[in-house]
Write a protein that holds these residues in place. Structure first.
Motif, PDB file in Angstrom:
ATOM      1  N   SER A 110       0.829  -1.204   0.000  1.00 17.60           N
ATOM      2  CA  SER A 110       0.000   0.000   0.000  1.00 17.60           C
ATOM      3  C   SER A 110       0.864   1.255   0.000  1.00 17.60           C
ATOM      4  O   SER A 110       0.604   2.207  -0.748  1.00 17.60           O
ATOM      5  CB  SER A 110      -0.925  -0.021   1.216  1.00 17.60           C
ATOM      6  N   SER A 113       2.573   1.597  -3.421  1.00 16.01           N
ATOM      7  CA  SER A 113       1.589   2.031  -4.408  1.00 16.01           C
ATOM      8  C   SER A 113       1.270   3.515  -4.259  1.00 16.01           C
ATOM      9  O   SER A 113       1.227   4.256  -5.253  1.00 16.01           O
ATOM     10  CB  SER A 113       0.310   1.197  -4.267  1.00 16.01           C
ATOM     11  N   ASP A 114       1.064   3.972  -3.029  1.00 16.74           N
ATOM     12  CA  ASP A 114       0.771   5.387  -2.794  1.00 16.74           C
ATOM     13  C   ASP A 114       1.924   6.272  -3.259  1.00 16.74           C
ATOM     14  O   ASP A 114       1.705   7.326  -3.866  1.00 16.74           O
ATOM     15  CB  ASP A 114       0.486   5.642  -1.310  1.00 16.74           C
ATOM     16  N   LYS A 116       4.189   5.580  -5.588  1.00 14.88           N
ATOM     17  CA  LYS A 116       4.249   5.572  -7.052  1.00 14.88           C
ATOM     18  C   LYS A 116       3.149   6.442  -7.654  1.00 14.88           C
ATOM     19  O   LYS A 116       3.384   7.166  -8.625  1.00 14.88           O
ATOM     20  CB  LYS A 116       4.166   4.147  -7.584  1.00 14.88           C
ATOM     21  N   LYS A 117       1.953   6.379  -7.090  1.00 18.46           N
ATOM     22  CA  LYS A 117       0.852   7.217  -7.584  1.00 18.46           C
ATOM     23  C   LYS A 117       1.192   8.691  -7.459  1.00 18.46           C
ATOM     24  O   LYS A 117       0.955   9.467  -8.399  1.00 18.46           O
ATOM     25  CB  LYS A 117      -0.438   6.918  -6.812  1.00 18.46           C
ATOM     26  N   GLN A 154      -3.060   0.698 -13.508  1.00 12.63           N
ATOM     27  CA  GLN A 154      -2.525  -0.538 -12.931  1.00 12.63           C
ATOM     28  C   GLN A 154      -2.455  -0.456 -11.421  1.00 12.63           C
ATOM     29  O   GLN A 154      -2.778  -1.405 -10.722  1.00 12.63           O
ATOM     30  CB  GLN A 154      -1.123  -0.820 -13.466  1.00 12.63           C
ATOM     31  N   LEU A 155      -2.038   0.679 -10.900  1.00 16.17           N
ATOM     32  CA  LEU A 155      -1.886   0.827  -9.453  1.00 16.17           C
ATOM     33  C   LEU A 155      -3.229   0.895  -8.722  1.00 16.17           C
ATOM     34  O   LEU A 155      -3.272   0.697  -7.505  1.00 16.17           O
ATOM     35  CB  LEU A 155      -1.047   2.070  -9.134  1.00 16.17           C
ATOM     36  N   ASP A 156      -4.306   1.169  -9.444  1.00 13.23           N
ATOM     37  CA  ASP A 156      -5.626   1.199  -8.815  1.00 13.23           C
ATOM     38  C   ASP A 156      -6.234  -0.196  -8.683  1.00 13.23           C
ATOM     39  O   ASP A 156      -7.254  -0.365  -8.028  1.00 13.23           O
ATOM     40  CB  ASP A 156      -6.586   2.085  -9.623  1.00 13.23           C
TER      41      ASP A 156
END
Length: 170
Positions: A110, A113-114, A116-117, A154-156
Protein backbone atom coordinates in the motif's frame (compact mmCIF):
# COMPACT_ATOMS: atom_id res chain seq x y z
CA UNK A 1 -34.22 -14.07 38.29
CA UNK A 2 -34.40 -13.70 34.52
CA UNK A 3 -31.42 -12.43 32.58
CA UNK A 4 -31.57 -9.15 30.74
CA UNK A 5 -31.21 -9.27 26.95
CA UNK A 6 -27.65 -7.90 27.26
CA UNK A 7 -26.70 -10.61 29.78
CA UNK A 8 -28.30 -13.27 27.60
CA UNK A 9 -26.37 -12.05 24.55
CA UNK A 10 -23.11 -11.93 26.53
CA UNK A 11 -23.63 -15.49 27.77
CA UNK A 12 -24.42 -16.64 24.22
CA UNK A 13 -21.22 -15.06 22.87
CA UNK A 14 -19.18 -16.69 25.64
CA UNK A 15 -20.68 -20.11 24.80
CA UNK A 16 -19.87 -19.63 21.10
CA UNK A 17 -16.32 -18.55 21.95
CA UNK A 18 -15.84 -21.56 24.24
CA UNK A 19 -17.08 -23.92 21.50
CA UNK A 20 -14.68 -22.42 18.95
CA UNK A 21 -11.75 -22.70 21.35
CA UNK A 22 -12.62 -26.31 22.12
CA UNK A 23 -12.90 -27.09 18.40
CA UNK A 24 -9.53 -25.45 17.72
CA UNK A 25 -7.89 -27.43 20.53
CA UNK A 26 -9.42 -30.63 19.18
CA UNK A 27 -8.16 -29.79 15.68
CA UNK A 28 -4.62 -29.18 16.90
CA UNK A 29 -4.49 -32.39 18.94
CA UNK A 30 -4.19 -34.15 15.58
CA UNK A 31 -0.66 -32.80 15.12
CA UNK A 32 1.62 -35.01 17.21
CA UNK A 33 4.97 -34.29 15.56
CA UNK A 34 6.29 -30.80 16.33
CA UNK A 35 6.55 -28.61 13.25
CA UNK A 36 10.29 -28.01 13.59
CA UNK A 37 10.91 -31.77 13.34
CA UNK A 38 8.93 -32.01 10.10
CA UNK A 39 10.98 -29.38 8.28
CA UNK A 40 13.81 -30.43 5.96
CA UNK A 41 17.22 -29.94 7.53
CA UNK A 42 18.28 -27.37 4.93
CA UNK A 43 15.12 -25.22 5.10
CA UNK A 44 16.87 -22.32 6.81
CA UNK A 45 19.66 -21.95 4.26
CA UNK A 46 18.58 -23.66 1.03
CA UNK A 47 14.95 -22.88 0.32
CA UNK A 48 12.71 -20.20 -1.14
CA UNK A 49 11.90 -19.27 2.47
CA UNK A 50 15.55 -18.59 3.27
CA UNK A 51 16.21 -16.93 -0.08
CA UNK A 52 13.35 -14.47 0.43
CA UNK A 53 14.72 -13.37 3.79
CA UNK A 54 18.25 -13.13 2.42
CA UNK A 55 17.07 -10.91 -0.43
CA UNK A 56 15.37 -8.64 2.12
CA UNK A 57 18.51 -8.53 4.24
CA UNK A 58 16.75 -10.07 7.22
CA UNK A 59 18.13 -13.07 9.12
CA UNK A 60 16.17 -16.20 8.25
CA UNK A 61 14.01 -17.35 11.16
CA UNK A 62 15.08 -20.77 12.35
CA UNK A 63 12.89 -23.51 13.71
CA UNK A 64 15.32 -25.51 15.82
CA UNK A 65 13.02 -26.33 18.72
CA UNK A 66 9.35 -26.26 19.66
CA UNK A 67 9.28 -22.83 21.28
CA UNK A 68 6.20 -20.85 20.36
CA UNK A 69 5.84 -17.28 19.12
CA UNK A 70 5.70 -15.82 22.63
CA UNK A 71 9.39 -16.71 23.06
CA UNK A 72 10.45 -14.66 20.04
CA UNK A 73 8.23 -11.59 20.01
CA UNK A 74 9.68 -8.14 20.52
CA UNK A 75 6.21 -6.78 21.37
CA UNK A 76 5.78 -7.30 25.11
CA UNK A 77 2.11 -6.28 24.97
CA UNK A 78 1.28 -8.98 22.42
CA UNK A 79 1.21 -11.64 25.12
CA UNK A 80 -1.64 -9.85 26.85
CA UNK A 81 -3.56 -9.22 23.62
CA UNK A 82 -4.18 -12.93 22.93
CA UNK A 83 -2.04 -13.23 19.81
CA UNK A 84 -0.46 -16.44 21.07
CA UNK A 85 -3.60 -18.22 22.29
CA UNK A 86 -4.26 -20.19 19.10
CA UNK A 87 -1.61 -22.83 18.53
CA UNK A 88 1.33 -23.47 20.81
CA UNK A 89 4.85 -24.41 19.82
CA UNK A 90 6.73 -24.11 16.58
CA UNK A 91 3.59 -24.75 14.51
CA UNK A 92 1.86 -21.82 16.18
CA UNK A 93 4.92 -19.69 15.55
CA UNK A 94 4.91 -20.64 11.86
CA UNK A 95 1.18 -19.89 11.53
CA UNK A 96 1.58 -16.52 13.22
CA UNK A 97 4.58 -15.79 11.01
CA UNK A 98 2.50 -16.43 7.86
CA UNK A 99 -0.22 -14.10 9.14
CA UNK A 100 2.29 -11.39 10.07
CA UNK A 101 4.18 -11.63 6.76
CA UNK A 102 0.91 -11.27 4.85
CA UNK A 103 -0.11 -8.24 6.93
CA UNK A 104 3.34 -6.66 6.48
CA UNK A 105 3.32 -7.32 2.73
CA UNK A 106 -0.14 -5.78 2.35
CA UNK A 107 0.83 -2.67 4.30
CA UNK A 108 4.14 -2.23 2.50
CA UNK A 109 2.47 -2.74 -0.90
CA UNK A 110 0.00 0.00 0.00
CA UNK A 111 2.81 2.42 0.87
CA UNK A 112 4.74 1.59 -2.32
CA UNK A 113 1.59 2.03 -4.41
CA UNK A 114 0.77 5.39 -2.79
CA UNK A 115 4.32 6.62 -3.41
CA UNK A 116 4.25 5.57 -7.05
CA UNK A 117 0.85 7.22 -7.58
CA UNK A 118 2.06 10.51 -6.14
CA UNK A 119 5.20 10.43 -8.30
CA UNK A 120 3.20 9.64 -11.46
CA UNK A 121 0.76 12.47 -10.68
CA UNK A 122 3.72 14.81 -10.21
CA UNK A 123 5.08 13.83 -13.65
CA UNK A 124 1.63 14.43 -15.17
CA UNK A 125 1.51 17.87 -13.55
CA UNK A 126 4.96 18.66 -14.95
CA UNK A 127 3.77 17.73 -18.44
CA UNK A 128 0.67 19.93 -18.06
CA UNK A 129 2.76 22.95 -17.10
CA UNK A 130 5.43 22.41 -19.75
CA UNK A 131 5.62 24.26 -23.06
CA UNK A 132 3.93 22.06 -25.67
CA UNK A 133 4.10 24.46 -28.62
CA UNK A 134 6.53 22.27 -30.58
CA UNK A 135 4.61 19.44 -32.35
CA UNK A 136 7.36 16.88 -31.63
CA UNK A 137 7.42 17.74 -27.93
CA UNK A 138 3.59 17.64 -27.79
CA UNK A 139 3.55 14.23 -29.49
CA UNK A 140 6.11 12.85 -26.99
CA UNK A 141 4.21 14.42 -24.08
CA UNK A 142 0.92 12.83 -25.18
CA UNK A 143 2.66 9.48 -25.43
CA UNK A 144 4.04 9.95 -21.90
CA UNK A 145 0.62 10.99 -20.57
CA UNK A 146 -0.92 7.84 -22.02
CA UNK A 147 1.81 5.67 -20.52
CA UNK A 148 1.57 7.36 -17.12
CA UNK A 149 -2.23 7.04 -17.04
CA UNK A 150 -1.92 3.32 -17.81
CA UNK A 151 0.48 3.04 -14.89
CA UNK A 152 -2.05 4.80 -12.63
CA UNK A 153 -4.76 2.41 -13.80
CA UNK A 154 -2.52 -0.54 -12.93
CA UNK A 155 -1.89 0.83 -9.45
CA UNK A 156 -5.63 1.20 -8.82
CA UNK A 157 -6.15 -2.55 -9.24
CA UNK A 158 -5.95 -5.23 -6.57
CA UNK A 159 -3.85 -8.34 -7.06
CA UNK A 160 -4.51 -11.81 -5.74
CA UNK A 161 -1.91 -14.34 -4.73
CA UNK A 162 -2.80 -17.92 -3.95
CA UNK A 163 -1.38 -19.83 -1.00
CA UNK A 164 -1.89 -23.33 0.32
CA UNK A 165 -4.37 -23.31 3.21
CA UNK A 166 -2.45 -23.22 6.50
CA UNK A 167 -5.24 -22.80 9.05
CA UNK A 168 -7.61 -25.52 10.17
CA UNK A 169 -10.59 -25.55 12.46
CA UNK A 170 -12.27 -28.40 14.24
Amino acid sequence: MAMTPAESQRAYRERIKARKEAANLAAYQVFNTPFYEALPEDHSYSSDFANAFELMGIPTPEFSDDRGPEEFTLDVGAKDDGFFDKMPGSLGRAELMVDCLLAAAKDLASHVSDHKKSEIKARLAEIETSDLSDPEIRKAALKDVTRLNKMLDQLDKQVRWTFPQWKVTG
